[in-house]
Design a protein around this motif. Structure first.
Motif, PDB file in Angstrom:
ATOM      1  N   THR A 190      26.805 -17.484   2.192  1.00 29.18           N
ATOM      2  CA  THR A 190      26.610 -18.199   0.933  1.00 29.18           C
ATOM      3  C   THR A 190      25.250 -18.897   0.977  1.00 29.18           C
ATOM      4  N   LEU A 193      25.508 -14.907  -1.283  1.00 26.98           N
ATOM      5  CA  LEU A 193      26.542 -15.161  -2.293  1.00 26.98           C
ATOM      6  C   LEU A 193      26.422 -16.589  -2.798  1.00 26.98           C
ATOM      7  N   GLY A 249      28.534 -18.636  -4.104  1.00 26.29           N
ATOM      8  CA  GLY A 249      29.981 -18.700  -4.300  1.00 26.29           C
ATOM      9  C   GLY A 249      30.343 -19.912  -5.145  1.00 26.29           C
ATOM     10  N   ASP A 250      31.561 -19.849  -5.705  1.00 24.56           N
ATOM     11  CA  ASP A 250      32.022 -21.059  -6.393  1.00 24.56           C
ATOM     12  C   ASP A 250      32.466 -22.113  -5.369  1.00 24.56           C
ATOM     13  N   SER A 251      32.317 -21.793  -4.089  1.00 24.94           N
ATOM     14  CA  SER A 251      32.433 -22.801  -3.029  1.00 24.94           C
ATOM     15  C   SER A 251      31.356 -23.874  -3.235  1.00 24.94           C
ATOM     16  N   ASP A 255      29.304 -15.774  -8.096  1.00 29.02           N
ATOM     17  CA  ASP A 255      30.711 -15.889  -8.495  1.00 29.02           C
ATOM     18  C   ASP A 255      30.820 -16.270  -9.961  1.00 29.02           C
ATOM     19  N   LYS A 262      30.856 -11.543  -8.983  1.00 31.25           N
ATOM     20  CA  LYS A 262      32.124 -11.406  -8.247  1.00 31.25           C
ATOM     21  C   LYS A 262      33.147 -12.289  -8.923  1.00 31.25           C
ATOM     22  N   HIS A 275      37.399  -9.685  -4.868  1.00 34.56           N
ATOM     23  CA  HIS A 275      37.797 -10.736  -3.910  1.00 34.56           C
ATOM     24  C   HIS A 275      39.324 -10.782  -3.891  1.00 34.56           C
ATOM     25  N   VAL A 294      35.682  -8.486  -1.080  1.00 40.03           N
ATOM     26  CA  VAL A 294      35.876  -9.518  -0.054  1.00 40.03           C
ATOM     27  C   VAL A 294      37.368  -9.622   0.246  1.00 40.03           C
ATOM     28  N   GLU A 319      39.756 -12.293   2.063  1.00 36.81           N
ATOM     29  CA  GLU A 319      39.721 -13.650   2.630  1.00 36.81           C
ATOM     30  C   GLU A 319      41.062 -14.019   3.246  1.00 36.81           C
ATOM     31  N   ILE A 372      36.396 -12.512   5.564  1.00 40.78           N
ATOM     32  CA  ILE A 372      36.207 -13.922   5.952  1.00 40.78           C
ATOM     33  C   ILE A 372      37.584 -14.369   6.429  1.00 40.78           C
ATOM     34  N   VAL A 400      31.473 -12.463   5.876  1.00 34.89           N
ATOM     35  CA  VAL A 400      30.817 -13.522   5.101  1.00 34.89           C
ATOM     36  C   VAL A 400      31.321 -14.866   5.612  1.00 34.89           C
ATOM     37  N   VAL A 450      30.777 -19.281   4.668  1.00 27.72           N
ATOM     38  CA  VAL A 450      30.142 -20.369   3.926  1.00 27.72           C
ATOM     39  C   VAL A 450      29.103 -20.979   4.863  1.00 27.72           C
TER      40      VAL A 450
HETATM   41  O1  KIV Z   1      32.943 -19.020  -3.004  1.00 25.58           O
HETATM   42  C1  KIV Z   1      32.734 -18.511  -1.899  1.00 25.58           C
HETATM   43  O2  KIV Z   1      31.956 -19.020  -1.078  1.00 25.58           O
HETATM   44  C2  KIV Z   1      33.437 -17.279  -1.575  1.00 25.58           C
HETATM   45  C3  KIV Z   1      33.410 -16.838  -0.155  1.00 25.58           C
HETATM   46  C4  KIV Z   1      34.246 -17.717   0.675  1.00 25.58           C
HETATM   47  C5  KIV Z   1      33.774 -15.411  -0.016  1.00 25.58           C
HETATM   48  O3  KIV Z   1      34.017 -16.686  -2.414  1.00 25.58           O
END
Ligand code: KIV
Length: 269
Positions: A26, A45, A47-49, A87, A117, A141, A184, A186, A207, A217, A219
């Motif tokens: 990420t 990525l 990500g929405d993380s 994301d 994604k 995902h 992905v 997870e 992950i 992958v 974070v």
């Molecule tokens: O949002 C994110 O970081 C993710 C990863 C954990 C795959 O979707």
């Protein structure tokens, strides 16, 4: 400028075919994207993380497309070689194929990633087909999908129990048939992740899914030792958090002690 070529969508299938693992991380801003791009990441990525790791939300759920766009644009600007995936956050694609296409087009136009994604299998296959038919590369995902954390009953390992493999495989095949270029997996038990990876033509990126997926992958804060909680499936590859705290405390000590700025940091006239 290095000799490394820009990673493009057709490279992932080629990497799977020759058994070369895909490395994805990420990233949420330009300097980090530049550092990871220079480190050789194949995919960055956004990500929405972003929601829980950077913006301080409790989960990924509150995040919106509009909040994500500046971060996606920042990572796209910082990525010379890596393929950038963005994301789509919760609430921006579930309602209909039209909603998914509109959100994806907005993300592609304003954030300039290479692909989008979003989470789910058969239940969002119509959305995936509509997005890929619109000419937008799509990454799936499956497994633990954080946007559905409430429905899944928390952060639970997926792929356990009777029928779990068949269900996940049906979801993965539905994504592949709808045009996904990768998926992905997870927090999926390793044997299930391995079998799904073997059954699909497109690559899987794990992950917390064991070593036998086509890529991995993490974070970035988890892999770089930033923050005080890290999932057990992650590994700390560098103590970046400790280094940053050390840099900050050295700076504070020099400012307070009057040794910074020194003569070489000062304009005399
Ligand atoms: O949002 C994110 O970081 C993710 C990863 C954990 C795959 O979707």
């Amino acid at each position: 400028m290095s000799d490394r070529k820009k990673v493009r969508i057709h490279h992932f299938g080629e990497m799977k075919a020759r058994g070369e693992k895909i490395a994805m991380l990420t990233a949420y801003d330009t300097p980090t994207a530049r550092l990871f791009d220079a480190g050789g990441a194949d995919i960055l990525l956004v990500g929405d993380s972003l929601g829980d790791n950077i913006l301080g939300y409790e989960s990924t759920v509150p995040l919106t497309v509009d909040e994500m766009i500046p971060f996606v644009r920042a990572v796209s600007r910082g990525s010379e070689h890596a393929f950038v995936v963005a994301d789509l956050p919760f609430g921006s694609y579930e309602v209909s194929p039209e909603q998914a296409v509109e959100s994806s087009i907005r993300m592609m136009k304003l954030g300039s990633p290479n692909a989008v994604k979003f989470e789910g299998g058969r239940r969002i296959a119509r959305q995936v087909k509509a997005v890929t038919d619109a000419g937008i590369p799509f990454m799936g995902h499956l497994g633990f999908t954080p946007q559905s954390e409430n429905a899944l009953g928390g952060r639970r390992i997926q792929g356990r129990g009777d029928g779990a493999y068949d269900d996940m495989l049906a979801d993965a095949v539905a994504l592949q048939e709808a045009g996904a270029f990768a998926v992905v997996l997870e927090m999926v038990v390793a044997p299930v992740a391995q079998e799904i990876s073997a059954a699909l033509d497109i690559p899987t990126i794990g992950i917390g899914a064991g070593p036998n997926t086509d890529g991995q992958v993490l974070v970035w804060l988890d892999m770089a030792g930033v923050g005080d909680w890290h999932p057990s499936f992650s590994k700390t590859f560098g103590e970046v958090g400790a280094l940053m705290t050390h840099a900050a405390s050295s700076y504070v000590a020099e400012v307070k002690g009057g040794t910074f700025p020194a003569a070489e940091h000062t304009f005399d006239e």
